[in-house]
Design an enzyme around this catalytic site. Structure first.
Site, PDB file in Angstrom:
ATOM      1  CG  HIS A  68      -1.997   1.215   1.473  1.00 51.29           C
ATOM      2  ND1 HIS A  68      -1.461   2.187   1.979  1.00 51.29           N
ATOM      3  CD2 HIS A  68      -3.492   0.340   0.843  1.00 51.29           C
ATOM      4  CE1 HIS A  68      -2.785   2.933   1.132  1.00 51.29           C
ATOM      5  NE2 HIS A  68      -4.295   1.678   0.918  1.00 51.29           N
ATOM      6  CE1 TYR A 197      -5.170   9.245   7.966  1.00 51.71           C
ATOM      7  CE2 TYR A 197      -4.137   9.414   5.819  1.00 51.71           C
ATOM      8  CZ  TYR A 197      -4.608   9.192   7.076  1.00 51.71           C
ATOM      9  OH  TYR A 197      -3.478   8.129   6.692  1.00 51.71           O
ATOM     10  N   PRO A 289      -3.985   6.664  16.899  1.00 48.35           N
ATOM     11  CG  PRO A 289      -5.855   5.974  16.765  1.00 48.35           C
ATOM     12  CD  PRO A 289      -5.322   6.714  17.486  1.00 48.35           C
ATOM     13  CE  LYS A 293       4.539   7.453  12.314  1.00 39.99           C
ATOM     14  NZ  LYS A 293       5.318   7.206  10.801  1.00 39.99           N
ATOM     15  CE1 TYR A 384      -0.133   8.444   6.821  1.00 40.86           C
ATOM     16  CE2 TYR A 384       0.654   7.356   4.768  1.00 40.86           C
ATOM     17  CZ  TYR A 384      -0.389   7.471   6.154  1.00 40.86           C
ATOM     18  OH  TYR A 384      -1.436   6.933   5.682  1.00 40.86           O
TER      19      TYR A 384
END
Ligand code: APR
Length: 387
Positions: A68, A197, A289, A293, A384
């Protein structure tokens, strides 16, 4: 060696230690079926996959995980995508549900000769400042028991016995973000080939693939909202609205299989060692979340701790143990910094007072630089997907 907790932290640690010939037992409060089906995170960073491969723990995720590398932001100014495998360090995630990873790690640990006591709750760690600390437990049959070991690893999460057994002077850096998400697991295929998002005036919404049939969604709600307050239909209507389904295409609907309330909260304990007791994973630090991480930090810390414990127990070299806390804290604080940046990026404020308006305009400017600035995108990609 006694390890508290059969989550990613405890199981990676246990697997590495048993593989090096160190006798260890994992004490886990829940039953095996519970830990192997509990939906949690699912985005494994490239470094996490490398750690798991290094220790022969990656077969399942290499077989069934999916690469991904794209996230899509949907905002009041339109949408944009970032393919982070072509930015920053050029790394990608592997999507593999955490419960599947936990099931693999349990199976491997038992094959390697490790022992897990399911249904055994640790109550307290005593004598960590001495040579042979003891763990007081409630055994699976309800009777009290004790385990003694040279070292104890507290991998039993935020409400575990390790945290409760720390000396009074332990620092807890804490931030309550006053932001609540409903964490949803939907019996529905992913609706896009990216992490989604949505930054919306009604609140944040998130879309994260888990498998070809199951998708994780997050929906920001008023703090204090109970998990079952919203019907399935209301959840899907709200997700459609915030994710701009009318403009960008409908979401694949399905039954909501699991729901939980996620209060965004961060904390870091310092130090992560108290004599013979070491903290790793959520027991060491809680991280929101928003940037996936938590599990990645847990695996990284478990490997560092495993190396240090192996040196101490096999050749008497305690340098790794002495440096464990400081090394982990460097990684933890960098991850916290990025995760707070993400929180600021993804959440607006609903008020019309000057402070809220200012906050929302800053958020919009932050999204605009991420959309347009290549150096900002490289920075984002590196943080990220890295830990
Ligand atoms: N005694 C024994 N076991 C306990 C006790 C106790 N007193 N308290 C908690 N546990 C067990 C829990 O049942 C759980 O299985 O400890 C385990 C801790 O596992 P996780 O919560 O998965 O924590 P960790 O291994 O640190 O994983 C880190 O993964 O998905 C993310 O949000 C999650 O950030 C977390 C991360």
């Amino acid at each position: 060696m006694v390890i508290l907790g059969a989550g990613p932290a405890g199981l990676v640690l246990g697997n590495i230690l048993v593989d090096r010939g160190i006798d260890c037992v994992v004490l886990e409060r829940s039953e095996r079926a519970h830990v192997q089906t509990r939906a949690r995170a699912g985005f494994l960073a490239a470094n996490t996959v490398r750690v798991l491969e290094r220790h022969g723990l990656a077969d399942g995720l290499l077989r069934n995980g999916r690469a991904h590398h794209t996230c899509e932001f949907r905002t009041e100014d339109g949408r944009f995508r970032l393919d982070y495998s072509g930015l920053g360090l050029g790394e990608r995630h592997t999507v593999y549900p955490q419960q599947a990873l936990v099931a693999d790690l349990v199976a491997r640990f038992l094959e390697r000769g490790g022992q897990i006591r399911f249904g055994t709750e640790a109550l307290a760690v005593r004598g960590a400042d001495g040579e042979w600390p003891e763990v007081e437990v409630r055994e699976a049959d309800g009777r009290p028991g004790r385990w003694r070991a040279r070292y104890v690893a507290g991998c039993d999460g935020r409400h575990g016995a390790a945290r409760r057994s720390l000396p009074p002077g332990t620092a807890r850096h804490h931030r309550d973000l006053d932001i609540t998400w409903l964490g949803l697991l939907a019996d529905a295929p992913p609706s896009m080939d990216a992490v989604g998002y949505a930054v919306h005036e009604r609140g944040f919404a998130g879309h994260m693939a888990r498998t070809s049939d199951v998708t994780r969604y997050y929906l920001q709600c008023e703090p204090g909202t109970p998990a079952d307050a919203w019907s399935d239909e209301r959840i899907w209507d709200e997700l459609d609205l915030r994710m701009g389904a009318a403009k960008y295409g409908p979401l694949h609907r399905g039954r909501i299989l699991q729901r939980s309330v996620v209060e965004l909260e961060s904390d870091v304990l310092e130090p992560l060692r108290h004599g013979a007791l070491f903290l790793a994973g959520d027991a060491a630090a809680l991280i929101s979340p928003s940037a996936a991480k938590g599990a990645n930090l847990a695996v990284l810390e478990a490997e560092l701790l495993a190396r240090a414990l192996t040196d101490a127990l096999t050749i008497g070299d305690t340098e790794g143990l002495d440096g464990y806390s400081a090394r982990c804290l460097t990684h933890i604080w960098r991850a916290q910094e990025f995760s707070h940046w993400m929180i600021g990026l993804l959440h607006g404020r609903s008020g019309t007072d000057g402070e809220s308006l200012f906050h929302n305009s800053l958020r919009r400017a932050r999204l605009a630089s991420l959309r347009t600035s290549r150096s900002q995108q490289d920075w984002f990609a590196e943080h990220y997907v890295g830990v």
